[in-house]
Design a protein around this motif. Structure first.
Motif, PDB file in Angstrom:
ATOM      1  N   MET A 103       0.847  -1.194   0.000  1.00  0.00           N
ATOM      2  CA  MET A 103       0.000   0.000   0.000  1.00  0.00           C
ATOM      3  C   MET A 103       0.886   1.250   0.000  1.00  0.00           C
ATOM      4  N   THR A 104       0.758   2.063  -1.030  1.00  0.00           N
ATOM      5  CA  THR A 104       1.555   3.288  -1.136  1.00  0.00           C
ATOM      6  C   THR A 104       0.723   4.490  -0.711  1.00  0.00           C
ATOM      7  N   ILE A 105       1.199   5.215   0.291  1.00  0.00           N
ATOM      8  CA  ILE A 105       0.479   6.374   0.814  1.00  0.00           C
ATOM      9  C   ILE A 105       1.259   7.644   0.473  1.00  0.00           C
ATOM     10  N   LYS A 106       0.707   8.447  -0.399  1.00  0.00           N
ATOM     11  CA  LYS A 106       1.362   9.706  -0.778  1.00  0.00           C
ATOM     12  C   LYS A 106       0.470  10.928  -0.552  1.00  0.00           C
ATOM     13  N   LYS A 107      -0.842  10.721  -0.529  1.00  0.00           N
ATOM     14  CA  LYS A 107      -1.767  11.845  -0.362  1.00  0.00           C
ATOM     15  C   LYS A 107      -2.856  11.449   0.625  1.00  0.00           C
ATOM     16  N   ILE A 108      -2.951  12.198   1.721  1.00  0.00           N
ATOM     17  CA  ILE A 108      -3.869  11.862   2.806  1.00  0.00           C
ATOM     18  C   ILE A 108      -4.871  12.992   3.039  1.00  0.00           C
ATOM     19  N   LEU A 109      -6.156  12.628   3.116  1.00  0.00           N
ATOM     20  CA  LEU A 109      -7.179  13.609   3.459  1.00  0.00           C
ATOM     21  C   LEU A 109      -7.501  13.464   4.944  1.00  0.00           C
ATOM     22  N   VAL A 110      -7.327  14.558   5.683  1.00  0.00           N
ATOM     23  CA  VAL A 110      -7.656  14.594   7.106  1.00  0.00           C
ATOM     24  C   VAL A 110      -8.959  15.380   7.246  1.00  0.00           C
ATOM     25  N   SER A 111     -10.004  14.726   7.734  1.00  0.00           N
ATOM     26  CA  SER A 111     -11.324  15.364   7.748  1.00  0.00           C
ATOM     27  C   SER A 111     -11.498  16.277   8.967  1.00  0.00           C
ATOM     28  N   GLN A 112     -10.572  17.198   9.111  1.00  0.00           N
ATOM     29  CA  GLN A 112     -10.604  18.220  10.151  1.00  0.00           C
ATOM     30  C   GLN A 112     -10.119  19.541   9.564  1.00  0.00           C
ATOM     31  N   PRO A 113     -10.421  20.661  10.240  1.00  0.00           N
ATOM     32  CA  PRO A 113      -9.883  21.937   9.772  1.00  0.00           C
ATOM     33  C   PRO A 113      -8.359  21.950   9.842  1.00  0.00           C
ATOM     34  N   LYS A 114      -7.741  22.773   9.020  1.00  0.00           N
ATOM     35  CA  LYS A 114      -6.285  22.896   9.016  1.00  0.00           C
ATOM     36  C   LYS A 114      -5.806  23.382  10.381  1.00  0.00           C
ATOM     37  N   PRO A 115      -4.761  22.772  10.936  1.00  0.00           N
ATOM     38  CA  PRO A 115      -4.257  23.203  12.249  1.00  0.00           C
ATOM     39  C   PRO A 115      -3.878  24.678  12.240  1.00  0.00           C
ATOM     40  N   SER A 116      -4.192  25.357  13.343  1.00  0.00           N
ATOM     41  CA  SER A 116      -3.889  26.786  13.439  1.00  0.00           C
ATOM     42  C   SER A 116      -2.416  27.041  13.735  1.00  0.00           C
ATOM     43  N   SER A 117      -1.745  26.027  14.271  1.00  0.00           N
ATOM     44  CA  SER A 117      -0.331  26.183  14.631  1.00  0.00           C
ATOM     45  C   SER A 117       0.574  25.477  13.632  1.00  0.00           C
ATOM     46  N   ASP A 118       1.685  26.139  13.301  1.00  0.00           N
ATOM     47  CA  ASP A 118       2.669  25.528  12.400  1.00  0.00           C
ATOM     48  C   ASP A 118       3.412  24.384  13.079  1.00  0.00           C
ATOM     49  N   LYS A 119       3.239  24.249  14.383  1.00  0.00           N
ATOM     50  CA  LYS A 119       3.947  23.220  15.143  1.00  0.00           C
ATOM     51  C   LYS A 119       3.124  21.939  15.279  1.00  0.00           C
ATOM     52  N   SER A 120       2.049  21.828  14.523  1.00  0.00           N
ATOM     53  CA  SER A 120       1.215  20.632  14.586  1.00  0.00           C
ATOM     54  C   SER A 120       2.020  19.393  14.192  1.00  0.00           C
ATOM     55  N   PRO A 121       1.828  18.277  14.904  1.00  0.00           N
ATOM     56  CA  PRO A 121       2.516  17.022  14.559  1.00  0.00           C
ATOM     57  C   PRO A 121       2.216  16.562  13.134  1.00  0.00           C
ATOM     58  N   TYR A 122       1.092  16.990  12.582  1.00  0.00           N
ATOM     59  CA  TYR A 122       0.760  16.590  11.208  1.00  0.00           C
ATOM     60  C   TYR A 122       1.821  17.092  10.224  1.00  0.00           C
ATOM     61  N   TYR A 123       2.322  18.293  10.456  1.00  0.00           N
ATOM     62  CA  TYR A 123       3.329  18.848   9.548  1.00  0.00           C
ATOM     63  C   TYR A 123       4.652  18.085   9.653  1.00  0.00           C
TER      64      TYR A 123
END
Length: 250
Positions: free
Chosen positions: A1-21
């Motif tokens: 399974m190749t994962i290159k593009k992920i949709l997260v069904s939440q608003p964009k994090p307000s902080s640049d320090k989010s673990p998602y980044y």
């Protein structure tokens, strides 16, 4: 399974320090934040059908910032002037500070809990037994709060002030729906997926869910679950996602 593009069904994090980044950079994946659901307030006409008079109550219980927004917006639409001595009970300090968006905090009596759960507030509320509590809620809720307040013999009334609805995808978004993984955080998100994509075929698309209710909703919709959170080892979605992507790289 190749994962290159992920949709997260939440608003964009307000902080640049989010673990998602950090995950996006570490695993070289593209993260798209696009809520499947949105919250909208009831109209004054809809609210009136509940026969609730806000000024009959001396204290408001807030469980989220959504509740605060829609309480004050509805009061404005109803042309109800909130008394200066109204008391506010919030499940966290963060939520209590949000009240400043609508009123001068120092002029109000505000109480808050630490855990984010209503039972943490109960001892404080019990010290104010003479108050009449109004609890603004979503259209999707259970009776747990009402039962707890009743058990403490507190005067209370729950009312619906806002609802969760599908945040519909535009025709262009439907055409360009090309994700390798979808992450959901509520049963409503799963419902919105089936509404917007009635012919959705999962195939090699990975599905991740947070919370047992969301996982069950995904199964009921006939989806294959590739990642479930939280777990004892990975209590957050970001932690679980990072572990999942590590396994894909092996």
């Amino acid at each position: 399974m190749t994962i290159k593009k992920i949709l997260v069904s939440q608003p964009k994090p307000s902080s640049d320090k989010s673990p998602y980044y950090d995950i996006a950079e570490k695993f070289e994946v593209e993260l798209v934040f696009r809520p499947f659901i949105k919250v909208e307030g009831l109209t004054a006409k809809e609210f009136r059908t509940q026969k609730v008079n806000i000024l009959d109550y001396t204290a408001i219980v807030f469980t989220s910032r959504h509740a605060i927004d829609h309480f004050f917006n509805l009061a404005k639409e109803l042309r109800v002037a909130i008394p200066e001595d109204m008391k506010y009970f919030c499940v966290t300090e963060t939520i209590s500070l949000y009240i400043q968006k609508y009123v001068q905090y120092r002029k109000r009596k505000v109480f808050f809990g630490t855990t984010g759960k209503i039972d943490d507030l109960l001892p404080t509320m019990a010290k104010h037994k003479t108050e009449k509590y109004l609890v603004p809620m979503s259209d999707v809720h259970n009776d747990s709060i009402a039962q707890m307040l009743t058990a403490k013999k507190l005067q209370h009334k729950e009312c619906v002030m806002y609802r969760t609805v599908s945040n519909d995808f535009s025709p262009e978004e439907v055409k360009t729906f090309d994700y390798d993984m979808l992450i959901f955080f509520s049963p409503s998100g799963i419902e919105a997926l089936t509404k917007n994509f009635p012919n959705f075929k999962q195939d090699n698309i990975a599905i991740a869910t947070f919370g047992p209710a969301t996982a069950q909703a995904a199964r009921d919709a006939g989806l294959r679950l590739d990642l479930e959170a939280p777990t004892e080892k990975y209590p957050s979605m970001t932690g679980a996602l990072q572990h999942f992507l590590l396994l894909q790289d092996d």
